[in-house]
Design a protein around this motif. Structure first.
Motif, PDB file in Angstrom:
ATOM      1  N   HIS A 110       2.159  37.838 -62.682  1.00 46.14           N
ATOM      2  CA  HIS A 110       3.187  37.001 -63.325  1.00 46.14           C
ATOM      3  C   HIS A 110       4.453  37.022 -62.482  1.00 46.14           C
ATOM      4  O   HIS A 110       4.922  38.097 -62.088  1.00 46.14           O
ATOM      5  N   VAL A 112       8.478  35.813 -62.414  1.00 42.51           N
ATOM      6  CA  VAL A 112       9.649  35.230 -63.078  1.00 42.51           C
ATOM      7  C   VAL A 112      10.515  34.632 -61.987  1.00 42.51           C
ATOM      8  O   VAL A 112      11.071  35.356 -61.158  1.00 42.51           O
ATOM      9  N   GLN A 130       0.811  33.325 -62.646  1.00 41.14           N
ATOM     10  CA  GLN A 130       1.461  32.541 -63.703  1.00 41.14           C
ATOM     11  C   GLN A 130       2.961  32.639 -63.514  1.00 41.14           C
ATOM     12  O   GLN A 130       3.473  33.744 -63.287  1.00 41.14           O
ATOM     13  N   TRP A 131       3.663  31.528 -63.680  1.00 39.52           N
ATOM     14  CA  TRP A 131       5.120  31.525 -63.495  1.00 39.52           C
ATOM     15  C   TRP A 131       5.844  31.454 -64.832  1.00 39.52           C
ATOM     16  O   TRP A 131       5.361  30.820 -65.770  1.00 39.52           O
ATOM     17  N   HIS A 132       6.995  32.123 -64.848  1.00 43.86           N
ATOM     18  CA  HIS A 132       7.826  32.166 -66.059  1.00 43.86           C
ATOM     19  C   HIS A 132       9.280  31.914 -65.677  1.00 43.86           C
ATOM     20  O   HIS A 132       9.719  32.362 -64.613  1.00 43.86           O
ATOM     21  N   HIS A 133      10.013  31.235 -66.570  1.00 42.18           N
ATOM     22  CA  HIS A 133      11.447  31.031 -66.303  1.00 42.18           C
ATOM     23  C   HIS A 133      12.259  32.264 -66.657  1.00 42.18           C
ATOM     24  O   HIS A 133      13.329  32.513 -66.106  1.00 42.18           O
ATOM     25  N   ASP A 134      11.764  33.030 -67.619  1.00 44.16           N
ATOM     26  CA  ASP A 134      12.426  34.283 -67.993  1.00 44.16           C
ATOM     27  C   ASP A 134      11.365  35.216 -68.572  1.00 44.16           C
ATOM     28  O   ASP A 134      10.174  34.871 -68.594  1.00 44.16           O
ATOM     29  N   THR A 137       8.353  34.842 -72.069  1.00 45.33           N
ATOM     30  CA  THR A 137       6.989  34.307 -72.179  1.00 45.33           C
ATOM     31  C   THR A 137       5.936  35.228 -71.555  1.00 45.33           C
ATOM     32  O   THR A 137       4.764  34.861 -71.481  1.00 45.33           O
ATOM     33  N   LEU A 138       6.329  36.415 -71.119  1.00 46.21           N
ATOM     34  CA  LEU A 138       5.337  37.357 -70.575  1.00 46.21           C
ATOM     35  C   LEU A 138       4.380  37.771 -71.681  1.00 46.21           C
ATOM     36  O   LEU A 138       4.750  37.803 -72.852  1.00 46.21           O
TER      37      LEU A 138
END
Ligand code: SAH
Length: 351
Positions: A110, A112, A130-134, A137-138
């Motif tokens: 993951h 961020v 997988q990408w997350h903005h913050d 959502t992990l």
């Protein structure tokens, strides 16, 4: 310096300030770095600055071994997630995951990351991440192995300045020619860390609400899900008075006001404050040690000798990379490594 029109951040800030008054240092830094990172890959000798993972594969490898060692001794829980905050080109993740794999650790990956430009680079090396903005959502299930190198220093800092009338937020104004620091009009005494209450007039106190929020969330996740985290950045173990805001472009320092959005803005990380926040969430603080101490403890010297023996034609480059990473006058002392782990997780190497 300020252009009357245009969409340079200098022009946008100048218009905004003319229309609505000074903006906070935090606002200035947040917008500048969002523009800066969003529009380029700043890393490497041809770019603006070089980070540890870009100096040598040894950096990521040793971090991967540290994570695998923790995970194995904690009982090999699955699913397990590798989480990197601000992964840059994805180099650290490549090297650490390769090393971890040799010990049976193959976590889900993951990232961020808010920069579209850097996400494109990361995708090349890590097509299944997988990408997350913050962090919100992990995944909520399974331990998290969290790594952040030179991430916290890019988050916006808030500065408070002591004036004749008490503490005020330090703001950025514009005098028609250039940006200037001015004191805000609202009293900010309530936002001041206790230890600085008696500082003299003119004193500046810097805090990072964004870094504090990140550690608060990381620690909450570790406490709930298990796992461990490494934060590597420059800064001191002790909170200090004064501004550490600085700008770097093409490997040179420049005035933070000179080219917003075109230079990297950073501030020193207050590791002491962050350790307190982590502990208040019921997480173990493993320590905050100089990078040289951490990497030596994990065996960087033996690793460098091995690599050099294996590839004698690269021996000089390998040994010089080792020195850059652990040398006292280089990254070894200025950079610090802070470790965190869930309460029931094992003791850690390197601290
Ligand atoms: N860790 C990498 C890159 C460091 S540069 C290395 O060591 O080489 C800082 C990284 O943090 C970049 O990937 C940048 O895009 C990212 N970043 C900066 N501010 C961010 C924010 N607010 N949220 C998520 N990522 C951010």
């Amino acid at each position: 310096m300020s252009e009357p029109g245009g969409d340079s951040l200098t022009a946008i800030f100048a218009r905004l300030i003319a229309a609505t008054g000074p903006i906070s240092v935090a606002h200035f830094m947040a917008e500048s770095n969002a523009r800066y990172y969003g529009t380029r890959d700043p890393l490497g000798t041809a770019g603006d600055f070089v980070t540890a993972p870009e100096i040598s594969q040894m950096f990521g490898e040793l971090i991967g071994l540290w994570l695998a060692d923790m995970w194995i001794r904690a009982g090999r829980d699955e699913p397990v997630h590798y989480v990197e905050l601000g992964p840059g080109r994805g180099t650290l993740a490549r090297d650490s995951l390769l090393a971890a794999k040799r010990f049976g650790l193959t976590p889900r990956v993951h990232f961020v990351e808010t920069s579209a430009a850097l996400k494109a680079r990361q995708l090349e090396l890590h097509p299944t991440a997988q990408w997350h903005h913050d962090l919100s959502t992990l995944p909520a299930l399974g331990p998290l192995l969290i790594v952040a190198n030179e991430f916290l220093d890019a988050l916006p800092v808030r500065q408070l300045v002591r004036t004749g009338e008490g503490w005020r937020e330090r703001m950025v104004g514009h005098d028609g020619q250039r940006f200037v620091f001015v004191a805000g009009s609202q009293p900010m005494d309530a936002a001041l860390p206790d230890e600085f209450r008696e500082a003299p007039e003119g004193a500046i106190v810097e805090t990072s609400p964004a870094a504090a929020a990140t550690i608060h969330e990381v620690a909450g996740r570790l406490a709930a899900q298990g796992g461990a985290a490494l934060f590597i950045d420059y800064g001191s173990g002790q909170a200090q008075l004064g501004s550490t805001l600085q700008a770097v472009r093409a490997h040179r320092k420049l005035d933070p006001f000179a080219a917003p959005g075109e230079a990297d803005l950073t501030a020193h990380v207050d590791f002491a404050a962050l350790a307190r926040i982590a502990q208040s969430r019921g997480v173990r603080w493993l320590g905050t040690v100089p990078q040289g101490h951490f990497l030596r403890g994990l065996g960087i010297e033996a690793r460098a000798e091995n690599l050099a023996a294996f590839a004698p034609e690269h021996a000089a480059a390998i040994l010089s990379a080792r020195d850059r990473l652990i040398g006292e006058g280089q990254m070894g002392a200025l950079f610090k490594v802070m470790g965190l782990a869930a309460e029931r997780w094992p003791e850690a190497a390197g601290f």
